[in-house]
Write a protein that holds these residues in place. Structure first.
Motif, PDB file in Angstrom:
ATOM      1  N   SER A  58      27.200  83.437  87.834  1.00 11.62           N
ATOM      2  CA  SER A  58      27.555  84.367  88.902  1.00 11.62           C
ATOM      3  C   SER A  58      26.983  85.731  88.557  1.00 11.62           C
ATOM      4  N   CYS A  59      27.079  86.649  89.510  1.00  7.04           N
ATOM      5  CA  CYS A  59      26.423  87.942  89.325  1.00  7.04           C
ATOM      6  C   CYS A  59      27.157  89.019  90.107  1.00  7.04           C
ATOM      7  N   LYS A  60      27.130  90.224  89.557  1.00  6.01           N
ATOM      8  CA  LYS A  60      27.641  91.393  90.255  1.00  6.01           C
ATOM      9  C   LYS A  60      26.600  92.505  90.178  1.00  6.01           C
ATOM     10  N   GLU A  65      25.308  92.614  86.444  1.00  4.54           N
ATOM     11  CA  GLU A  65      26.063  91.818  85.475  1.00  4.54           C
ATOM     12  C   GLU A  65      25.928  90.332  85.784  1.00  4.54           C
ATOM     13  N   ASN A  71      26.621  96.534  90.611  1.00  4.11           N
ATOM     14  CA  ASN A  71      27.488  97.715  90.733  1.00  4.11           C
ATOM     15  C   ASN A  71      28.918  97.322  91.106  1.00  4.11           C
ATOM     16  N   GLY A  72      29.395  96.260  90.448  1.00  9.43           N
ATOM     17  CA  GLY A  72      30.781  95.831  90.601  1.00  9.43           C
ATOM     18  C   GLY A  72      31.067  94.944  91.791  1.00  9.43           C
ATOM     19  N   ARG A  73      30.065  94.694  92.630  1.00  5.54           N
ATOM     20  CA  ARG A  73      30.270  93.874  93.822  1.00  5.54           C
ATOM     21  C   ARG A  73      29.538  92.536  93.670  1.00  5.54           C
ATOM     22  N   LYS A  74      30.132  91.490  94.205  1.00  6.91           N
ATOM     23  CA  LYS A  74      29.552  90.157  94.119  1.00  6.91           C
ATOM     24  C   LYS A  74      28.137  90.162  94.678  1.00  6.91           C
ATOM     25  N   TYR A  75      27.242  89.499  93.939  1.00 12.28           N
ATOM     26  CA  TYR A  75      25.831  89.454  94.328  1.00 12.28           C
ATOM     27  C   TYR A  75      25.381  88.004  94.218  1.00 12.28           C
ATOM     28  N   THR A  76      24.827  87.447  95.282  1.00 16.17           N
ATOM     29  CA  THR A  76      24.541  86.014  95.308  1.00 16.17           C
ATOM     30  C   THR A  76      23.063  85.661  95.305  1.00 16.17           C
TER      31      THR A  76
END
Length: 720
Positions: free
Chosen positions: A677-679, A702, A681-686
């Protein structure tokens, strides 16, 4: 104990008596992680010696040219020195430069000396060797436009041979001059022809003691040193413009006789450059490979203007600019990873490179192909300078975008190097081009045309956009649906027969330093278009899977550059460098992760023969730098960075202007190589990629890593 370890221990013993400088309190000394020996063996062809980032001067040992592996002037297998030259190439497949060579000796009769590697020591910005055969210890450091020598003679007499005859590889002297100025200075020039047809290097050399001219034989000048009771210091400024400018450069960059201070300055320059990316890892060997790769990626492009702004242009005339002009553009290699890396961590350099390209266009009528000391060599195929400038325009490094577009358009509309046939037929007929390599030429032209089309669209030039878009898609004409290979086509529209996808003949077949298996994927600008030519996406994936497992006879006449093989994937040469990341385009990023990790761990080593192919002026190392952070720019223009598999716990990029971008890999390990999984700037990124624009805003990416493939980035909406 491995040989590398033994040599490094011996090197440390030599350095202990040298001006090793500790980093300022609280600062990290990144130079301690660099192993300059990497690539000096095998076919790496790297420069060894003292320099600073992107300097004109690469001051280091030069050996006799004994073959292809001496393209940099130095190979670890040798033990004979001609002297210490002020200009070298790093990682090229052709030899040149080797200009202005100094050799301190104890007797007039010596023109070369024997040495052992145990007597050498090197780190970024500093090189030393104890030449027992010559009775002198030599220490070298450098600035951007000047070299600094310190000779400690052991006897009562000393001489300096100034060799203006010798050049590396193809380089041959055409004329030279040396003139004493007073009793402690000499000035002159060396003009030569070779890979760079019109090369002019002017120099000014100042000594801290009196020197006396005692003779010249075959353009090797001998100077007797007046006082050898103390270290002899020599400062040498270079210029491509004039002897006067060489002295101006020297006085500006090395004003004092402080050798140790110059070493500190060089060390500081390297630490600033190496610190542009800060990694966190417990793997000491990988850290060393990474910072060595960073170091190698910054040897070139090389400064090619003087401190007063003057430079010798591509028209061989002297010009003056308000920017730093550069040269040594191995663009066929570096448009793939090194130039995109530059746009992330060296924005000032990127802006000056764009200005340099525009001036080259004005001076020679087209953008650079392979520029060396201001000369267009036209080496390699395609229009790589077009691809690089288009990328710089799209990323905002060019103010006058209209002028840049005209440079892009005119360069793409030339009639040289097969472009006339490309425009006439929509491909380059294999029976009409006497220089072969028609498939490689076509594919390289097409990917550059994609950049012209993107810039045309950005600026609202609709007709040009449509024209170059169609040219960018013309690779389809080479695709044979019978076996799904890109092949040569003759003037009657027939595919080449007989056809063997494994076989390769260097410079005499349809591909450049490769075979059909490797070139089948050179459509980085339109991966989905390439996929669409296959019967199905599944068929494309099957063919791509096969690349990494098939084996076949390439033949005795194949290019030595086809190296670093995983199946038929050839990491030792650039046309393969993007291929692994194509898996993301078809929703199978875990396969890219597997292969990225395999390549990082098997194709790069902390050893003399540590590269799987030529360094190629930083491209091989730049691939490691950027891929080890989990990124790669597949499409040459525009800045979409594809995710792979980061190997660092974290990597922080200094973007300039006070901005940073941090990439964090949680739960990272050798086993945990798959993104779960990935974020951002703190938000979910797909998505399985990130745009350049999002990176340069600064922020934090992240990843959560795991031991099993996941669904991350596999949905069609999340693919690049």
């Amino acid at each position: 104990m491995k040989l590398i370890s033994k040599i490094l221990i011996l090197a440390v013993a030599v350095v202990a008596a040298s001006p090793m400088q500790a980093a300022p309190k609280g600062a990290v000394d990144y130079t301690q992680y660099v192993n300059p020996w990497v690539g000096t063996g095998g076919h790496g062809h790297v420069f060894l010696g003292a320099n600073v980032p992107n300097g004109l001067v690469q001051l280091g040992p030069t050996e006799p040219t004994r073959g292809w592996d001496w393209c940099s002037g130095y190979h670890y297998s040798d033990n004979v020195l001609l002297g210490f030259s002020h200009m070298h190439l790093s990682g090229t497949g052709i030899g040149d430069l080797g200009d202005i060579t100094f050799l301190p000796v104890k007797s007039v009769e010596q023109d070369s000396v024997y040495f052992t590697h145990q007597e050498e020591a090197v780190r970024p910005g500093y090189y030393a060797i104890d030449l027992k055969d010559a009775g002198v210890k030599v220490e070298l450091t450098a600035t951007r436009r000047a070299g600094f020598h310190r000779y400690t003679f052991t006897g009562k007499q000393g001489f300096v041979k100034l060799n203006l005859k010798h050049g590396i590889g193809w380089d041959a002297l055409t004329s030279c001059k040396l003139v004493p100025v007073g009793d402690d200075m000499v000035v002159g020039y060396r003009k030569s022809t070779g890979w760079a047809k019109n090369q002019q290097v002017y120099f000014a050399a100042k000594f801290n003691t009196k020197v006396r001219f005692v003779g010249c034989e075959d353009n090797v000048f001998t100077l007797e040193v007046g006082d050898v009771s103390k270290p002899v210091l020599v400062k040498v400024g270079l210029s491509a413009v004039s002897e006067k400018n060489a002295e101006i450069n020297l006085d500006a960059e090395i004003p004092a006789w402080d050798f140790d201070g110059a070493v500190r300055n060089a060390t500081n320059a390297w630490n600033k450059a190496l610190g542009k990316i800060q990694i966190q890892t417990h793997d000491a060997t990988a850290r060393r490979i990474f910072y060595t790769a960073m170091y190698h990626s910054m040897v070139a492009p090389s400064v090619f203007s003087d401190v007063n702004g003057e430079y010798r242009g591509a028209d061989y005339k002297v010009h003056k600019g308000d920017f730093t002009n550069y040269t040594t553009f191995s663009l066929w290699d570096t448009y793939r990873a090194k130039m995109p890396l530059m746009t992330l961590i060296h924005p000032d350099l990127a802006a000056d490179v764009a200005k340099t390209f525009m001036n080259i266009y004005r001076e020679q009528g087209k953008l650079p192909v392979w520029h060396l000391v201001g000369n267009e060599t036209d080496c390699m195929v395609g229009n790589p300078g077009v691809a690089v400038l288009a990328d710089l325009v799209l990323k905002g490094f060019v103010r006058n975008r209209e002028a840049a577009f005209q440079a892009l358009r005119q360069s793409a509309m030339k009639d040289d190097r097969g472009l006339d046939l490309y425009k006439q037929y929509g491909y380059i007929p294999l029976d009409l081009d006497p220089t072969y390599e028609t498939v490689a030429k076509h594919l390289e032209y097409a990917l550059a045309d994609a950049g012209v089309a993107k810039v045309a669209k950005l600026l609202g030039h609709q007709d040009d956009y449509e024209y170059f878009r169609k040219r960018a898609e013309s690779y389809r004409r080479l695709f044979d649906p019978a076996d799904c290979f890109l092949k040569g086509v003759d003037s009657k529209g027939n595919f080449r027969t007989p056809f063997n996808p494994f076989h390769a003949v260097h410079r005499q077949d349809d591909y450049t330093e490769g075979n059909a298996w490797q070139y089948n994927w050179l459509v980085p600008h339109d991966v989905h278009g390439l996929v669409s030519l296959f019967p199905s996406e599944k068929a494309f994936v099957s063919k791509l899977d096969s690349l990494f497992i098939v084996s076949g006879d390439m033949g005795a006449e194949a290019s030595p550059d086809i190296s670093g093989l995983i199946g038929q994937y050839a990491h030792g040469n650039e046309p393969s460098h993007h291929i692994i990341y194509m898996y993301n385009y078809v929703g199978q990023p875990w396969k890219a992760a597997d292969l990225v990790r395999e390549t990082l761990s098997t194709m790069y080593k902390d050893d003399f023969d540590g590269l799987s192919g030529n360094e190629d002026v930083g491209q091989m190392s730049a691939w490691y730098v950027i891929s080890s952070m989990g990124l790669y720019q597949v499409e040459p223009e525009g800045g979409r960075f594809i995710f792979g598999s980061p190997i660092w716990d974290s990597a922080k990029l200094d973007l300039g202007n006070g901005k940073t971008f941090e990439i964090v890999a949680h739960d990272n390990s050798a086993a945990n190589k798959y993104i779960q999984s990935c974020k951002l700037n703190g938000r979910k990124y797909t998505k399985s990629y990130i745009d350049y624009a999002d990176i340069v805003k600064g922020g934090r990416l992240e990843f959560v890593m795991g031991a099993k493939p996941s669904k991350f980035g596999t949905a069609r909406k999340d693919r690049p």
